[in-house]
Each structure stands twice: as C-alpha cells, then as structure tokens.
Design an enzyme around this catalytic site. Structure first.
Site, PDB file in Angstrom:
ATOM      1  CE  LYS A  53      44.794  42.892  45.748  1.00 47.30           C
ATOM      2  NZ  LYS A  53      45.679  42.770  46.911  1.00 47.30           N
ATOM      3  CD  GLN A  97      46.468  40.068  49.373  1.00 45.11           C
ATOM      4  OE1 GLN A  97      46.485  40.425  48.198  1.00 45.11           O
ATOM      5  NE2 GLN A  97      45.914  40.794  50.316  1.00 45.11           N
ATOM      6  CG  ASP A 120      50.739  46.223  47.339  1.00 47.41           C
ATOM      7  OD1 ASP A 120      49.646  46.656  46.913  1.00 47.41           O
ATOM      8  OD2 ASP A 120      50.888  45.090  47.839  1.00 47.41           O
TER       9      ASP A 120
END
Ligand code: NDP
Length: 310
Positions: A53, A97, A120
């Site tokens: 990422k 995460q 997200d």
C-alpha cells in the site's frame, strides 16, 4: 470456447494512472492527498500488505505515513492515535490494518475513524451511505470488482447476480453495489440450500468464500461471468494435482516456491465461463488500486475540491 480472462493487473494499472493524474492536479492546487496507515505489531501478512500500500502511494503521488504501535498497544492508545489523525488536515485517508491484537477492541477503533477519512469503507456511516445510495467511501475489493465489470463492458443492470459469502468486507457490500447497479441479487452463505443450483442461475457469480476451488463447473452456467475473490495458499501436492494437473507454468512455480495460490473457483470453470478472473492477477490488484482511488476521492469530498484532469 474458453472464457475471456479478466486481467486485473491491466485494469488496476489504468485506475492507478487516472488516480496519479488526479493526485497531481490536487497537489498542484495545494491539496496533495495523504494516507496514514496504522500497522500494529509484526503480523507477516499484514506487513506485506502495508508495504504494498505504501509503495503504491509513492507510485501515484499520494503522501503516505506509517504508524507502527507495538503488539502490546491498548485500545486507548489506538483511539488517541486515530483521534490525532482525524484532526490532521493533510491526512485524507486512515487505514487501520486488520487484524488487531486480541486485547484491542477493533470495533471501537474502526468506529473512531472519521467517516470522511475511512478509505476502507468499513465505518457504519459509509455502510449506510452505500445502502441508501449517497456519496461515500466504498470498500476497496467490491468497489474494484464493479470497476472491472464496467471497464470490461459486462452488463449488470437486469442481470441475475449471485454472491457467495456475506462478510462485511466483501460479500455484503458486493451485493449492495450490484443491487445499486440494478442487478437482481442473491446472497448465499454456509446455510444456503442447494448452493450449486442457486449459483447456476447467475449471469454474474461472485465467489468470496475462502475455500480453495469450491466452485466447480456444476455451479456455473455456461457463458456466465465468474469473479473469484478467494486467495487460498496450497502447499500440498495432492491439492496441487486436484487443481493444476498438467499446467506446466504452475508446476514450475510450485516446484520453486513449494506453494501456489488458488481461488475459491476451481480452474476447470474457465472451460465453461464466459469471462473469469484469474488467481492471482484478477481481483487482488484491484483492491490496492481502489485504496488509492478512495484516498483521492476522500480528499476531494472532504476538501470540497473539484479537479479537472487532462
Ligand atoms: P469471511 O471468512 O469473512 O466470509 C466467508 C463467507 O463465505 C461467509 O459468509 C461464509 O458463510 C461463506 N461460506 C463459507 N463456507 C461456505 C460454504 N461451504 N458454502 C457457502 N458459503 C460459505 O471471508 P472474506 O469475505 O473476508 O474473504 C473471502 C475470501 O476472499 C478469502 O479467501 C479472502 O482471502 C479473500 N479476499 C481477497 C481479497 C482480494 O483482494 N483478492 C480481499 C478480501 C478477501 P457464513 O456467513 O454462513 O459463515
């Protein structure tokens, strides 16, 4: 006729190029998009994802920073970090995460992320926006699948779509996106009766299950579009033979690495599907590309920016 292979790497590259142009235009207007990634502890898989990422941010011109609290972090520590990131104007996206360590209340932490920075798309506010068709941030994997369908000229409106899997991350938002695009949607799960029969009704079949090769040709109507979200690592020779017997390229990779990836869809399905995503190289690359796209989108929505590109 063998299926058309839907090339996720190619589509992800297109998306990244568009995002890079938008990020550049924003930066020129003094609003360089920024992403903060929170990586707790040393989970090897999470470390690989986060590295990908951060690298992707560099490639498309998004500012990124990584926060790495120790494995022993408390819920309160993480809430304080998220609060700080919520307040910082140069941060447009916050990604925590998962999984978080057991002592941390993950739901509380995710709920604390400012919905405007929730790249997200997991915050209940964004889930609500999606289900009521308001502008918001959409989870990356299903969002990427919709982009893949659109860019591959696969019609969705009026089609029968079957989604196998009902997770908050993939299955449910996938079903909602297909519904919003006017498909007739059926969502299946572990308690569904006659799963092969239900799946055979699909013009578009999405498998997000986490079970290697479960969707065999009995589940698929000839000519259907099959989207394989699953990523299952196989290390056992017998399993390998079940999926890839006679496939020389895979054979070489398996011999070299001692493992290979198989989706939730059995490779034999490529013989009857109309179009299919490979594993690897299908849905996976789109997920990170959509994270970049969401970060730019978050920047534009939050800062009220309209950028014209090209
Ligand atoms: P979850 O484990 O959260 O959900 C799996 C779903 O599959 C559940 O709804 C479960 O049903 C259903 N299921 C399990 N077994 C069966 C069965 N025998 N018959 C019918 N349904 C079944 O997984 P995720 O949604 O998070 O991920 C799914 C897969 O996608 C995984 O392989 C994951 O690695 C992969 N993935 C890939 C990504 C990518 O970028 N390519 C991104 C995210 C995930 P029930 O609810 O009844 O338990």
């Amino acid at each position: 006729m063998p299926a058309t292979i839907l090339d996720g790497n190619k589509i992800a590259a297109e998306i990244r190029a568009e995002v890079a142009a938008e990020a550049k235009a924003l930066a020129e207007a003094g609003m360089r998009p920024g992403l903060a990634v929170v990586l707790v502890g040393h989970n090897p898989a999470s470390e690989i994802y986060v590295r990908g990422k951060v690298k992707s941010c560099e490639e498309v011109g998004i500012y990124s920073e990584k926060h790495t609290p120790p494995e022993t972090v408390t819920t309160a520590d993480l809430l304080a970090l998220v609060d700080d990131l919520n307040r910082r104007d140069e941060i447009d996206g916050i990604l925590v995460q998962l999984p978080l360590p057991r002592q941390v209340d993950s739901k509380k932490v995710l709920l604390a992320v400012d919905p405007a920075k929730d790249v997200d798309g997991f915050h209940p506010m964004n889930v609500g926006f999606l289900s009521t068709q308001r502008p918001g941030l959409v989870p990356c994997t299903p969002g990427g699948i919709m982009e893949m369908l659109r860019r591959s000229n696969i019609a969705v409106a009026g089609q029968d779509a079957v989604v196998v899997g009902r997770s908050d991350i993939v299955g449910k938002p996938m079903a909602m996106l297909l519904l919003n695009a006017n498909a007739t949607v059926t969502v299946c799960h572990s308690k569904t009766r006659d799963l092969p029969g239900v799946c055979r009704r699909a013009d578009i079949l999405v498998a997000a299950i986490g079970r290697a090769g479960m969707i065999t040709r009995d589940f698929v109507r000839s000519g259907a579009t099959v989207i394989d979200v699953g990523m299952n690592k196989i290390t056992d020779r017998t399993d390998f033979e079940r999926y890839f017997k006679g496939n020389e390229k895979r054979e070489q990779a398996f011999a070299k690495n001692g493992s290979t990836l198989v989706g939730d869809v059995h490779p034999e399905v490529a013989e009857i599907a109309g179009a299919i995503t490979p594993v690897p190289g299908g849905v996976g690359p789109l997920t990170i590309a959509m994270l970049m796209s969401n970060t730019v989108r978050a920047a534009k929505l939050r800062r009220g920016a309209t950028v014209s590109v090209g």
